[in-house]
Design a protein around this motif. Structure first.
Motif, PDB file in Angstrom:
ATOM      1  N   THR A  34      -1.115  -8.880   9.219  1.00 43.81           N
ATOM      2  CA  THR A  34       0.111  -8.222   9.672  1.00 43.81           C
ATOM      3  C   THR A  34       0.163  -8.127  11.196  1.00 43.81           C
ATOM      4  O   THR A  34       1.237  -7.908  11.770  1.00 43.81           O
ATOM      5  CB  THR A  34       0.237  -6.807   9.086  1.00 43.81           C
ATOM      6  OG1 THR A  34      -0.866  -6.002   9.532  1.00 43.81           O
ATOM      7  CG2 THR A  34       0.258  -6.839   7.564  1.00 43.81           C
ATOM      8  N   ASN A  37       1.727 -12.714  14.974  1.00 39.72           N
ATOM      9  CA  ASN A  37       3.147 -13.008  15.178  1.00 39.72           C
ATOM     10  C   ASN A  37       3.605 -14.213  14.367  1.00 39.72           C
ATOM     11  O   ASN A  37       4.800 -14.483  14.270  1.00 39.72           O
ATOM     12  CB  ASN A  37       3.419 -13.259  16.667  1.00 39.72           C
ATOM     13  CG  ASN A  37       3.259 -12.002  17.492  1.00 39.72           C
ATOM     14  OD1 ASN A  37       3.573 -10.898  17.044  1.00 39.72           O
ATOM     15  ND2 ASN A  37       2.749 -12.143  18.711  1.00 39.72           N
ATOM     16  N   PRO A  39       2.601 -15.134  10.761  1.00 34.60           N
ATOM     17  CA  PRO A  39       1.834 -14.886   9.539  1.00 34.60           C
ATOM     18  C   PRO A  39       1.597 -16.121   8.677  1.00 34.60           C
ATOM     19  O   PRO A  39       0.545 -16.238   8.057  1.00 34.60           O
ATOM     20  CB  PRO A  39       2.682 -13.852   8.803  1.00 34.60           C
ATOM     21  CG  PRO A  39       3.482 -13.184   9.849  1.00 34.60           C
ATOM     22  CD  PRO A  39       3.770 -14.243  10.865  1.00 34.60           C
ATOM     23  N   LEU A  52       4.806 -17.632   3.068  1.00 42.73           N
ATOM     24  CA  LEU A  52       5.429 -16.452   3.666  1.00 42.73           C
ATOM     25  C   LEU A  52       6.894 -16.401   3.267  1.00 42.73           C
ATOM     26  O   LEU A  52       7.626 -17.382   3.432  1.00 42.73           O
ATOM     27  CB  LEU A  52       5.311 -16.494   5.187  1.00 42.73           C
ATOM     28  CG  LEU A  52       5.971 -15.337   5.930  1.00 42.73           C
ATOM     29  CD1 LEU A  52       5.185 -14.042   5.723  1.00 42.73           C
ATOM     30  CD2 LEU A  52       6.103 -15.637   7.415  1.00 42.73           C
ATOM     31  N   GLN A  54       8.977 -13.439   4.179  1.00 47.92           N
ATOM     32  CA  GLN A  54       9.629 -12.833   5.350  1.00 47.92           C
ATOM     33  C   GLN A  54       8.673 -11.878   6.049  1.00 47.92           C
ATOM     34  O   GLN A  54       7.883 -11.183   5.404  1.00 47.92           O
ATOM     35  CB  GLN A  54      10.888 -12.053   4.948  1.00 47.92           C
ATOM     36  CG  GLN A  54      11.677 -11.494   6.141  1.00 47.92           C
ATOM     37  CD  GLN A  54      12.826 -10.581   5.732  1.00 47.92           C
ATOM     38  OE1 GLN A  54      12.809  -9.994   4.662  1.00 47.92           O
ATOM     39  NE2 GLN A  54      13.815 -10.457   6.586  1.00 47.92           N
ATOM     40  N   GLN A  55       8.744 -11.862   7.371  1.00 46.05           N
ATOM     41  CA  GLN A  55       8.102 -10.825   8.171  1.00 46.05           C
ATOM     42  C   GLN A  55       9.198  -9.982   8.800  1.00 46.05           C
ATOM     43  O   GLN A  55      10.193 -10.526   9.317  1.00 46.05           O
ATOM     44  CB  GLN A  55       7.224 -11.427   9.264  1.00 46.05           C
ATOM     45  CG  GLN A  55       6.522 -10.380  10.128  1.00 46.05           C
ATOM     46  CD  GLN A  55       5.742 -10.999  11.290  1.00 46.05           C
ATOM     47  OE1 GLN A  55       6.159 -11.983  11.879  1.00 46.05           O
ATOM     48  NE2 GLN A  55       4.587 -10.421  11.596  1.00 46.05           N
ATOM     49  N   THR A  57       9.796  -6.869  11.616  1.00 42.74           N
ATOM     50  CA  THR A  57       9.241  -6.043  12.691  1.00 42.74           C
ATOM     51  C   THR A  57      10.383  -5.282  13.349  1.00 42.74           C
ATOM     52  O   THR A  57      11.335  -5.895  13.845  1.00 42.74           O
ATOM     53  CB  THR A  57       8.519  -6.910  13.741  1.00 42.74           C
ATOM     54  OG1 THR A  57       7.485  -7.669  13.101  1.00 42.74           O
ATOM     55  CG2 THR A  57       7.895  -6.032  14.826  1.00 42.74           C
ATOM     56  N   SER A  69       5.650  -3.080  11.308  1.00 43.36           N
ATOM     57  CA  SER A  69       5.810  -4.449  10.840  1.00 43.36           C
ATOM     58  C   SER A  69       5.209  -4.608   9.448  1.00 43.36           C
ATOM     59  O   SER A  69       4.318  -3.856   9.052  1.00 43.36           O
ATOM     60  CB  SER A  69       5.137  -5.424  11.816  1.00 43.36           C
ATOM     61  OG  SER A  69       5.391  -6.771  11.461  1.00 43.36           O
ATOM     62  N   TYR A  71       5.091  -7.794   5.955  1.00 38.21           N
ATOM     63  CA  TYR A  71       5.572  -9.083   5.456  1.00 38.21           C
ATOM     64  C   TYR A  71       5.434  -9.135   3.938  1.00 38.21           C
ATOM     65  O   TYR A  71       4.685  -8.380   3.328  1.00 38.21           O
ATOM     66  CB  TYR A  71       4.824 -10.247   6.104  1.00 38.21           C
ATOM     67  CG  TYR A  71       3.350 -10.354   5.765  1.00 38.21           C
ATOM     68  CD1 TYR A  71       2.915 -10.905   4.554  1.00 38.21           C
ATOM     69  CD2 TYR A  71       2.371  -9.907   6.659  1.00 38.21           C
ATOM     70  CE1 TYR A  71       1.567 -11.003   4.252  1.00 38.21           C
ATOM     71  CE2 TYR A  71       1.019 -10.006   6.357  1.00 38.21           C
ATOM     72  CZ  TYR A  71       0.629 -10.555   5.149  1.00 38.21           C
ATOM     73  OH  TYR A  71      -0.711 -10.644   4.839  1.00 38.21           O
ATOM     74  N   ARG A  86       1.772  -3.334   8.545  1.00 38.50           N
ATOM     75  CA  ARG A  86       0.962  -3.100   9.736  1.00 38.50           C
ATOM     76  C   ARG A  86       1.118  -1.694  10.265  1.00 38.50           C
ATOM     77  O   ARG A  86       0.153  -1.045  10.668  1.00 38.50           O
ATOM     78  CB  ARG A  86       1.344  -4.099  10.849  1.00 38.50           C
ATOM     79  CG  ARG A  86       0.414  -4.048  12.065  1.00 38.50           C
ATOM     80  CD  ARG A  86       1.082  -4.616  13.310  1.00 38.50           C
ATOM     81  NE  ARG A  86       2.054  -3.690  13.853  1.00 38.50           N
ATOM     82  CZ  ARG A  86       3.085  -4.072  14.600  1.00 38.50           C
ATOM     83  NH1 ARG A  86       3.321  -5.355  14.843  1.00 38.50           N
ATOM     84  NH2 ARG A  86       3.912  -3.152  15.081  1.00 38.50           N
ATOM     85  N   LEU A 131      12.268  -5.908   3.652  1.00 38.30           N
ATOM     86  CA  LEU A 131      11.096  -6.137   2.815  1.00 38.30           C
ATOM     87  C   LEU A 131      11.388  -5.945   1.325  1.00 38.30           C
ATOM     88  O   LEU A 131      10.853  -6.682   0.489  1.00 38.30           O
ATOM     89  CB  LEU A 131       9.945  -5.221   3.235  1.00 38.30           C
ATOM     90  CG  LEU A 131       9.249  -5.560   4.564  1.00 38.30           C
ATOM     91  CD1 LEU A 131       8.033  -4.663   4.754  1.00 38.30           C
ATOM     92  CD2 LEU A 131       8.830  -7.028   4.614  1.00 38.30           C
TER      93      LEU A 131
END
Length: 320
Positions: A34, A37, A39, A52, A54-55, A57, A69, A71, A86, A131
């Motif tokens: 997490t 930048n 992932p 992945l 989605q992340q 932040t 943040s 993901y 995170r 998320l």
């Protein structure tokens, strides 16, 4: 027939037991990722066939420059949908500076009881900020996969809230959800802890030696941990023992040490830096475990002073 019933019960118990290997080799690394930048690139280095989704932040608390943040990812090799948090990078600073009054206010939570407004706001910003939709997309595309929810530090608090909602709302059956957190603070009051326990999650709060964060917020603020805790009173290297406390506040685990605490032990899990793993983009080994005794001494001095002040003021402050 009786033999089949007994066998099924044994399998069910085994399936819900703590796994050092899962924590050490998968979930703490997913928590560390997490801090990256990128992932997807990070996951590629230690998790084959990972995708992945989605992340997210976003700004998240009263430190104006702080962000939270998280993901959502899918590990097809593990047949698992991953939700990892995170949290804010300023949380340890908040603890070390003794700014404990940030945790006074609580809000009602969906599963029952109350949780710290500080924790709820960070979780809700990320969950509603993308998320949740990404999780549902990944889960619906892989309906038979396990749900792994994890996080370190403040991200552990967010993970606890997310996992409880996933089960409470019915997004996934409880026997399909696994929640492992690392260095988790207390999230809510006794009613929340009881409601969380009642869900029956495969849930473990992993704690390291003298980590200060599991002692925050102090119980004087009417916070209480949910169960179960797994405590490593050592460097957490391979084959070192752990103690499992199947209680909300297990007195033979981290609660057996209330004053000689450490921010260094909070940073390092399984003998490596959690954030350092993500900052290095999950390449190679974690950063080595090195104790900053001078800084820990300063933090302990502040911690003891603040606890003494809270005890003196306990008759004057409404901690509900």
């Amino acid at each position: 027939m009786l033999q089949n019933i007994v066998f099924a019960a044994v399998v069910a118990i085994a399936a819900g037991s703590y796994s050092d290997s899962l924590a050490r080799n998968k979930l703490v690394r997913l928590s560390g990722a997490t801090f990256s930048n990128t992932p997807q690139e990070c996951l590629n280095h230690f998790l084959p066939n990972a995708e992945l989704i989605q992340q997210v932040t976003l700004p998240c608390d009263f430190f104006k420059k702080d962000t939270c943040s998280g993901y959502v990812a899918v590990s097809h090799s593990d047949k698992a949908v991953v939700v990892a948090f995170r949290g804010t990078e300023g949380f340890t600073q908040l603890i070390s500076e003794g700014g404990l009054t940030a945790f006074v206010k609580k809000v009602d939570f969906a599963i029952g009881g109350q949780v710290g407004e500080y924790f709820f706001n960070g979780y809700d910003i990320l969950w509603q900020g993308g998320l949740k939709d990404s999780f549902l997309k990944a889960k619906n595309a892989n309906p038979t996969y396990k749900i792994w929810v994890t996080g370190h530090s403040l991200g552990a608090a967010f993970a606890t809230l997310a996992a409880s909602v996933i089960v409470h709302v019915g997004y996934a059956p409880v026997n399909n959800v696994v929640l492992y957190t690392f260095g988790q603070p207390r999230v809510g009051d006794a009613d929340f802890a009881a409601a969380h326990d009642k869900l029956g999650l495969d849930c473990y709060r992993v704690t390291h030696k003298q980590d200060i964060v599991p002692h925050v917020p102090p119980e004087i603020f009417k916070y209480k941990h949910h169960k179960s805790e797994v405590w490593y009173n050592n460097g957490m290297t391979i084959s070192e023992p752990f103690i499992e406390c199947d209680a909300d506040e297990g007195k033979t685990c981290t609660d057996s040490n209330l004053l000689a605490l450490s921010t260094t032990d909070h940073t390092y899990y399984f003998n490596h830096s959690v954030s350092g793993f993500g900052f290095s983009n999950c390449v190679g080994n974690f950063k080595s475990y090195v104790i900053d005794k001078e800084f820990d001494a300063k933090v302990n001095a502040i911690w003891k002073q603040k606890i003494a002040e809270l005890e003196d003021a306990s008759g004057k402050i409404d901690f509900v």
